[in-house]
Each structure stands twice: as structure tokens, then as C-alpha cells.
Design a protein around this motif. Structure first.
Motif, PDB file in Angstrom:
ATOM      1  N   ASP A  83    -105.644  -1.075 -46.219  1.00  0.00           N
ATOM      2  CA  ASP A  83    -104.785  -0.421 -45.222  1.00  0.00           C
ATOM      3  C   ASP A  83    -104.416   1.004 -45.579  1.00  0.00           C
ATOM      4  O   ASP A  83    -103.710   1.669 -44.844  1.00  0.00           O
ATOM      5  CB  ASP A  83    -103.538  -1.252 -44.927  1.00  0.00           C
ATOM      6  CG  ASP A  83    -102.589  -1.359 -46.103  1.00  0.00           C
ATOM      7  OD1 ASP A  83    -102.937  -0.909 -47.215  1.00  0.00           O
ATOM      8  OD2 ASP A  83    -101.492  -1.891 -45.909  1.00  0.00           O
ATOM      9  N   VAL A  84    -104.896   1.518 -46.696  1.00  0.00           N
ATOM     10  CA  VAL A  84    -104.652   2.911 -47.062  1.00  0.00           C
ATOM     11  C   VAL A  84    -105.755   3.794 -46.500  1.00  0.00           C
ATOM     12  O   VAL A  84    -105.619   4.995 -46.403  1.00  0.00           O
ATOM     13  CB  VAL A  84    -104.566   3.051 -48.604  1.00  0.00           C
ATOM     14  CG1 VAL A  84    -104.395   4.475 -49.028  1.00  0.00           C
ATOM     15  CG2 VAL A  84    -103.433   2.180 -49.143  1.00  0.00           C
ATOM     16  N   THR A  86    -107.781   6.028 -44.375  1.00  0.00           N
ATOM     17  CA  THR A  86    -107.399   6.863 -43.238  1.00  0.00           C
ATOM     18  C   THR A  86    -108.369   6.755 -42.067  1.00  0.00           C
ATOM     19  O   THR A  86    -108.025   7.121 -40.962  1.00  0.00           O
ATOM     20  CB  THR A  86    -107.284   8.338 -43.663  1.00  0.00           C
ATOM     21  OG1 THR A  86    -108.543   8.746 -44.204  1.00  0.00           O
ATOM     22  CG2 THR A  86    -106.191   8.537 -44.683  1.00  0.00           C
ATOM     23  N   VAL A 120    -100.014  -4.880 -42.191  1.00  0.00           N
ATOM     24  CA  VAL A 120     -99.981  -3.626 -42.938  1.00  0.00           C
ATOM     25  C   VAL A 120     -98.528  -3.284 -43.233  1.00  0.00           C
ATOM     26  O   VAL A 120     -97.608  -3.883 -42.672  1.00  0.00           O
ATOM     27  CB  VAL A 120    -100.636  -2.453 -42.164  1.00  0.00           C
ATOM     28  CG1 VAL A 120    -102.109  -2.718 -41.907  1.00  0.00           C
ATOM     29  CG2 VAL A 120     -99.906  -2.169 -40.855  1.00  0.00           C
ATOM     30  N   SER A 121     -98.330  -2.306 -44.083  1.00  0.00           N
ATOM     31  CA  SER A 121     -96.965  -1.869 -44.358  1.00  0.00           C
ATOM     32  C   SER A 121     -96.471  -0.998 -43.198  1.00  0.00           C
ATOM     33  O   SER A 121     -97.276  -0.408 -42.460  1.00  0.00           O
ATOM     34  CB  SER A 121     -96.910  -1.075 -45.660  1.00  0.00           C
ATOM     35  OG  SER A 121     -97.562   0.167 -45.502  1.00  0.00           O
ATOM     36  N   THR A 124     -97.800   2.480 -43.643  1.00  0.00           N
ATOM     37  CA  THR A 124     -99.189   2.653 -43.217  1.00  0.00           C
ATOM     38  C   THR A 124     -99.262   2.825 -41.705  1.00  0.00           C
ATOM     39  O   THR A 124     -99.985   3.687 -41.197  1.00  0.00           O
ATOM     40  CB  THR A 124    -100.045   1.446 -43.659  1.00  0.00           C
ATOM     41  OG1 THR A 124    -100.066   1.410 -45.079  1.00  0.00           O
ATOM     42  CG2 THR A 124    -101.462   1.525 -43.133  1.00  0.00           C
ATOM     43  N   ARG A 127     -98.035   6.258 -40.750  1.00  0.00           N
ATOM     44  CA  ARG A 127     -99.068   7.274 -41.007  1.00  0.00           C
ATOM     45  C   ARG A 127    -100.133   7.247 -39.914  1.00  0.00           C
ATOM     46  O   ARG A 127    -100.627   8.290 -39.499  1.00  0.00           O
ATOM     47  CB  ARG A 127     -99.721   7.047 -42.373  1.00  0.00           C
ATOM     48  CG  ARG A 127     -98.893   7.515 -43.531  1.00  0.00           C
ATOM     49  CD  ARG A 127     -99.701   7.587 -44.822  1.00  0.00           C
ATOM     50  NE  ARG A 127    -100.362   6.341 -45.170  1.00  0.00           N
ATOM     51  CZ  ARG A 127     -99.871   5.422 -45.978  1.00  0.00           C
ATOM     52  NH1 ARG A 127     -98.690   5.597 -46.546  1.00  0.00           N
ATOM     53  NH2 ARG A 127    -100.559   4.334 -46.246  1.00  0.00           N
TER      54      ARG A 127
END
Length: 194
Positions: A83-84, A86, A120-121, A124, A127
Motif C-alpha cells: 500500500d506504499v 504510489t 490500507v492505512s 495511505t 496520500r
């Protein structure tokens, strides 16, 4: 030909992808995923965006869309994703918007609930929205205001009933937000559109 069964009164959506980018990942097997998993929601949201935008994409855009589609398909096969990454931002934001649209009148709708549903967080997801120049909270508020505006034109509900239905704290909070967005109070708007 591929065969599969679904329980009565359910719906299945098949996404068939070419085997070329996936031989090591799939090993010749078919992969199925539940429609309510975060990975499948993201895959479907991205595929929908690509379908809409494909005629306008440059060759570099087509490659980026394809690469993201491959990443999302990999996430379905692994039942999880990074999930990081992009590259997933636009698909993640679209999936969150699709989910928010289904639950606009739900009192539990929040960035935390959307993040939880998409696995996801919150950061995240923030973003992902920021990459598109918006915030989740502003998106939810804007969609609720628009839905309330439509309800003012189409129903006989009072302003306070509409405010409550679309999860505004109270009638005065709703009136201030509505006037700031549309230039009229809800009552004035309803009177002009009766």
C-alpha cells in the motif's frame, strides 16, 4: 473456455487478462477473488478508469495503466498489496470514491472506515487523494452536499430531515455549508427550485 459457479442471486464479474505478463506469478493457474476484498475493488476501479480514459492516453499513459493493472492483478493473486506503492494512488482513490458513493448516507462513513474497508492505512488513503489534489473529507462533504441539493429539488422533506439524512451535525451546520457551496440557503434553494 473457463467454467465457474456462483451462488443463486449473486453476481460475478470476470476480468480476463493476457497471460504474458503473469507466467511466473500465476504458474498457469486461474485466480479468483471475492469482490469485496480491497485488492479486487482496486483492480476493478483501475480497470474502469483505464476503459474510460484509454482513447485519450498517450503511449506512456497506456504503459503506466498496464503496469498498474499488472501490480493490482499480482495483489489479487497474493491477497494483499504494497500500500506504499504510489502507482496505485489513482486506483485506490477511485475505489474509495466508489465505496463512499455507496455509503453517503451512512453515519459511519469516514476516512477511517474507507481505509479499513480497503485494507490500507488512513495515511495511505490520504496520500492517494492528495495525489489527485483533493482530500477525503472534502470529497465526502462535497458529495453529501450535492446529494442534499438534489434531495431539496426532488423531495418534500424538510431542511432538517435532509440534513440528518446526509449526516450533517444539525440544520444550521448544513445551512452554512450549503450557502457557502451554492450561494443560497437550503430554504432559498428549495423555494427557487420548487
Amino acid at each position: 473456455m473457463h467454467h465457474f459457479a456462483v451462488p443463486p442471486r449473486t453476481r460475478a464479474q470476470c476480468i480476463v487478462l493476457p497471460a504474458t505478463p503473469f507466467p511466473l506469478l500465476l504458474g498457469g493457474r486461474e485466480v479468483a477473488g471475492r469482490a469485496d476484498t480491497a485488492e479486487v475493488r482496486l483492480l476493478v476501479a483501475h480497470a474502469g478508469m483505464v476503459e474510460e480514459m484509454l482513447p485519450d492516453l498517450s503511449p506512456a499513459g497506456v504503459k503506466a495503466a498496464r503496469d498498474t493493472l499488472v501490480e493490482l492483478a499480482a495483489a489479487v493473486t497474493h491477497q494483499g498489496f504494497d500500500d506504499v506503492n504510489t502507482h496505485l494512488a489513482s486506483a485506490l482513490a477511485r475505489a474509495a470514491k466508489n465505496l463512499a458513493e455507496q455509503r453517503l448516507a451512512d453515519a459511519e462513513l469516514s476516512p477511517a472506515m474507507l481505509a479499513r474497508e480497503l485494507n490500507v492505512s488512513v495515511r495511505t488513503l490520504q496520500r492517494a487523494f492528495a495525489a489527485g489534489g483533493e482530500s477525503m473529507t472534502a470529497y465526502i462533504r462535497e458529495r453529501r452536499l450535492e446529494s442534499a441539493r438534489q434531495a431539496l429539488s426532488a423531495s418534500r422533506l424538510s431542511v432538517s430531515e435532509i440534513a440528518a439524512h446526509w449526516q450533517f451535525a444539525d440544520g444550521s451546520h448544513f445551512s452554512r455549508a450549503f450557502k457557502q457551496r451554492y450561494g443560497l440557503t437550503p430554504t432559498e434553494y428549495a423555494r427557487h427550485n420548487a
